[in-house]
Design an enzyme around this catalytic site. Structure first.
Site, short mmCIF file in Angstrom:
data_model
loop_
_atom_site.label_atom_id
_atom_site.label_comp_id
_atom_site.label_asym_id
_atom_site.label_seq_id
_atom_site.Cartn_x
_atom_site.Cartn_y
_atom_site.Cartn_z
CD GLU A 1 18.79 28.22 -46.41
OE1 GLU A 1 19.69 28.84 -47.04
OE2 GLU A 1 18.22 28.68 -45.41
CB SER B 1 9.82 26.46 -38.09
OG SER B 1 10.04 27.68 -37.41
CG HIS C 1 6.48 28.07 -42.18
ND1 HIS C 1 6.60 26.85 -41.54
CD2 HIS C 1 6.42 29.01 -41.21
CE1 HIS C 1 6.60 27.04 -40.23
NE2 HIS C 1 6.48 28.34 -39.99
NE ARG D 1 3.89 25.05 -37.95
CZ ARG D 1 4.43 25.95 -37.14
NH1 ARG D 1 5.73 25.98 -36.93
NH2 ARG D 1 3.68 26.83 -36.52
CG ASP E 1 7.69 35.69 -40.94
OD1 ASP E 1 7.65 36.54 -40.03
OD2 ASP E 1 8.18 34.56 -40.80
NE ARG F 1 3.47 30.58 -38.29
CZ ARG F 1 3.05 31.78 -37.94
NH1 ARG F 1 2.47 32.56 -38.82
NH2 ARG F 1 3.21 32.22 -36.71
CG PHE G 1 14.55 29.73 -46.98
CD1 PHE G 1 14.58 30.90 -47.74
CD2 PHE G 1 14.08 29.81 -45.68
CE1 PHE G 1 14.15 32.10 -47.22
CE2 PHE G 1 13.63 31.02 -45.16
CZ PHE G 1 13.67 32.16 -45.91
#
Lengths: 280, 319
Positions: free
Chosen positions: B61, B40, B112, B13, B120, B170, B86
């Site tokens: 989104e 993020s 991610h 990322r 998560d 990530r 998403f």
């Protein structure tokens, strides 16, 4: 263009809608006929646009049809404006046609900038196109049309929020508020409540057109809306139209949402609408 | 076997963030949108440099995808940024109609992805995104393997007038590919030359494939590692050339077996050159909370899993 000429166009567009849907025994005449006055007013009076089509639409007003199922009125108005030959209306919904059941860019039909059909997506697209105009220092306006039933899709409300937050004030979004959807009255299927208050609460300016099939009222509302552009807020027009307007047995009846007239119904309907500019 | 320098570790990322900034500098039509995940997605540098070309969309989104599609009308090249979950599952219909079918030049940039999102848990650990995106006509699917490759991919897609799904992750992972090589969309990279088994890997599994190849070498097995960064369109020539030589294959990806890279490879092999194939992928299950390393181990996406799969593939070839 004066009201007499616009009215002639409305008659011819309605005939096109009826004949197109009848020919393939499918399509959506009801909403198309209800929105005829608005679409004719946009394309023949209020929008500055070029029939030499460019996807980017720089320095011209551009339009997005969010409720893509009323493609018959869109196609008829585009053809009658000169985007493509009127005879091509004959190919509506047929194999290998540029006139898909719902509008598409895939077949490169001039005048169409976005696919629509799956509901609730057009306002977001219009927000993006309006932001692109701002980045390009393009002073022209983005117009849209949405169904009222379509507003049950949540993405619209994301877009209402976004447009106000981003101060997208080069956008005039119209809602065809005929209170009709496939399963009946919008107020019965899932009520929109006080639509004007809701949209205003989201930070928009609104204008209600009490008779959305009156060329004069539409003209006044569009003139007012255009005078409010650039004031930091997006603008919504709530058009109270009648589904199936112009043919007595189709008017205000949700059953004409997605049903084509049969031979007998077509003959009766056409007898009520003068052929003004020549059938395709 | 060639050695790779794994001493530097960086997140893919971060490669995206760096690439986006450079793409923005190279091309003033590049704009960016984000759904409340600027930090993020590492989009801060772009936003600082080009505030007027960035649009915060909030946690909405569907609208972000539609807005991006609209921005292409007017000549812009929008990059959307949010988590892979998403970016795909939540907005599949918006992508399908407003981007893929409409042929809009939007870059859907998804961080991610996969199990390595970690603690998560399964709600956020999407393992089905490649399947969804590769199923869409007009969509190009890219899953780079390290910081350098993600940076180069992020810049390359600006000049590629087509919808793109760019998938990255990530955690910090070895940064071992060249920082200066040209990134050619649709072109596989042969990382090692081998004779006994082809290991075809994408994303975070490429570094693990290299580690597996070291182990295999000690066991006397010569592995040819093919790095597929572009899952669609797939470089079928590179795949076939390698498998024709090695006569068996292991595919490795941080994704469901159903609908992943492995299935794309299977389809090519079934049609043109049937060969034993073993899959290193998540096998029809959701993930869970845990550290990335723990999860890769538990769900059999780790170096020893690739070694075992290679041994199986080689054994099947001989059987």
């Amino acid at each position: 263009m004066n009201y007499t000429e616009l009215e002639k166009l409305c008659h011819q567009v309605r005939r096109d809608i009826l004949r197109m849907t009848h020919r393939v025994n499918s399509g959506h005449p009801g909403g198309s006929m209800g929105c005829t006055e608005y679409m004719v007013s946009l394309y023949f009076k209020h929008m500055k646009h070029q029939t030499a089509f460019s996807m980017d639409g720089k320095n011209e007003d551009i339009f997005f049809l969010s409720n893509g199922h009323i493609s018959p009125v869109f196609y008829s108005v585009l053809a009658r404006s000169g985007y493509f030959p009127v005879d091509e209306l004959n190919t509506f919904r047929k194999l290998n046609s540029r006139l898909q059941g719902h509008p598409a860019t895939h077949e490169h039909l001039p005048g169409v900038r976005m696919a629509s059909g799956s509901l609730g997506q057009g306002l977001s697209v219009a927000c993006g196109a309006a932001l692109a105009k701002k980045l390009n220092h393009d002073p022209q306006t983005v117009f849209t049309l949405h169904g009222d039933g379509e507003l049950q899709e949540g993405q619209n409300w994301e877009a209402f929020m976004f447009a106000a937050h981003q101060k997208i004030d080069n956008l005039i979004a119209a809602i065809d508020f005929n209170n009709k959807q496939i399963d009946g009255n919008v107020s019965d299927v899932m009520s929109l409540g006080n639509l004007q208050a809701k949209i205003e609460a989201f930070g928009w300016e609104t204008t209600v057109v009490e008779d959305g099939n009156s060329l004069g009222e539409i003209d006044g509302a569009l003139n007012y809306a255009k005078s409010r552009l650039g004031n930091g807020k997006p603008i919504a027009l709530i058009l109270k139209t009648k589904m199936g307007y112009g043919v007595d047995f189709m008017e205000d009846d949700h059953n004409w949402h997605g049903k084509a007239p049969n031979d007998e119904q077509l003959a009766r309907a056409l007898s009520q609408i003068p052929e003004t500019l020549g059938d395709y | 076997m060639q050695k790779f320098d794994f001493s530097q570790k960086k997140a893919t990322r971060d490669g995206f963030g760096q690439g986006l900034l450079e793409a923005g500098k190279n091309n003033d039509k590049v704009v960016a949108l984000c759904a409340d995940l600027i930090g993020s997605l590492k989009m801060d540098a772009f936003i600082k440099e080009f505030p007027e070309r960035f649009f915060q969309c909030g946690v909405a989104e569907a609208n972000m995808i539609g807005t991006a599609a609209g921005l292409t009308i007017g000549g812009y090249i929008p990059y959307t940024g949010t988590f892979a979950n998403f970016s795909t599952g939540r907005v599949f219909d918006q992508i399908r109609q407003s981007i893929a079918y409409a042929g809009k030049n939007v870059k859907i940039c998804a961080s991610h992805a996969g199990l390595t999102l970690g603690e998560d848990g399964a709600t956020h650990q999407i393992l089905e995104d490649i399947a969804m995106m590769k199923a869409l006509p007009n969509m190009t699917v890219i899953n780079p393997c390290d910081f350098n490759q993600t940076r180069l991919a992020t810049m390359a897609i600006a000049d590629y007038p087509s919808p793109v799904y760019l998938r990255f992750g990530r955690p910090s992972v070895p940064n071992f590919t060249s920082a200066t090589d040209e990134f050619v969309i649709g072109k596989a990279l042969q990382l090692t030359v081998g004779t006994d088994v082809s290991i075809i890997a994408t994303g975070h599994l490429v570094a693990k494939a290299i580690e597996a190849a070291y182990v295999l070498e000690e066991k006397g097995i010569s592995a040819e590692i093919i790095n597929i960064h572009t899952i669609k369109p797939l470089d079928t020539e590179a795949v076939l050339a390698s498998v024709r030589k090695t006569k068996c294959v292991v595919t490795a990806e941080e994704h469901q077996k159903n609908g992943g890279l492995g299935e794309s490879i299977s389809a090519v092999l079934a049609q043109y050159h049937p060969a034993p194939q073993e899959f290193v992928a998540v096998n029809d299950t959701f993930g869970e909370s845990g550290t990335p390393d723990e999860l890769m181990k538990k769900y059999h996406l780790d170096t020893p899993d690739i070694v075992d799969a290679a041994l199986k593939a080689v054994a099947r070839k001989k059987a």
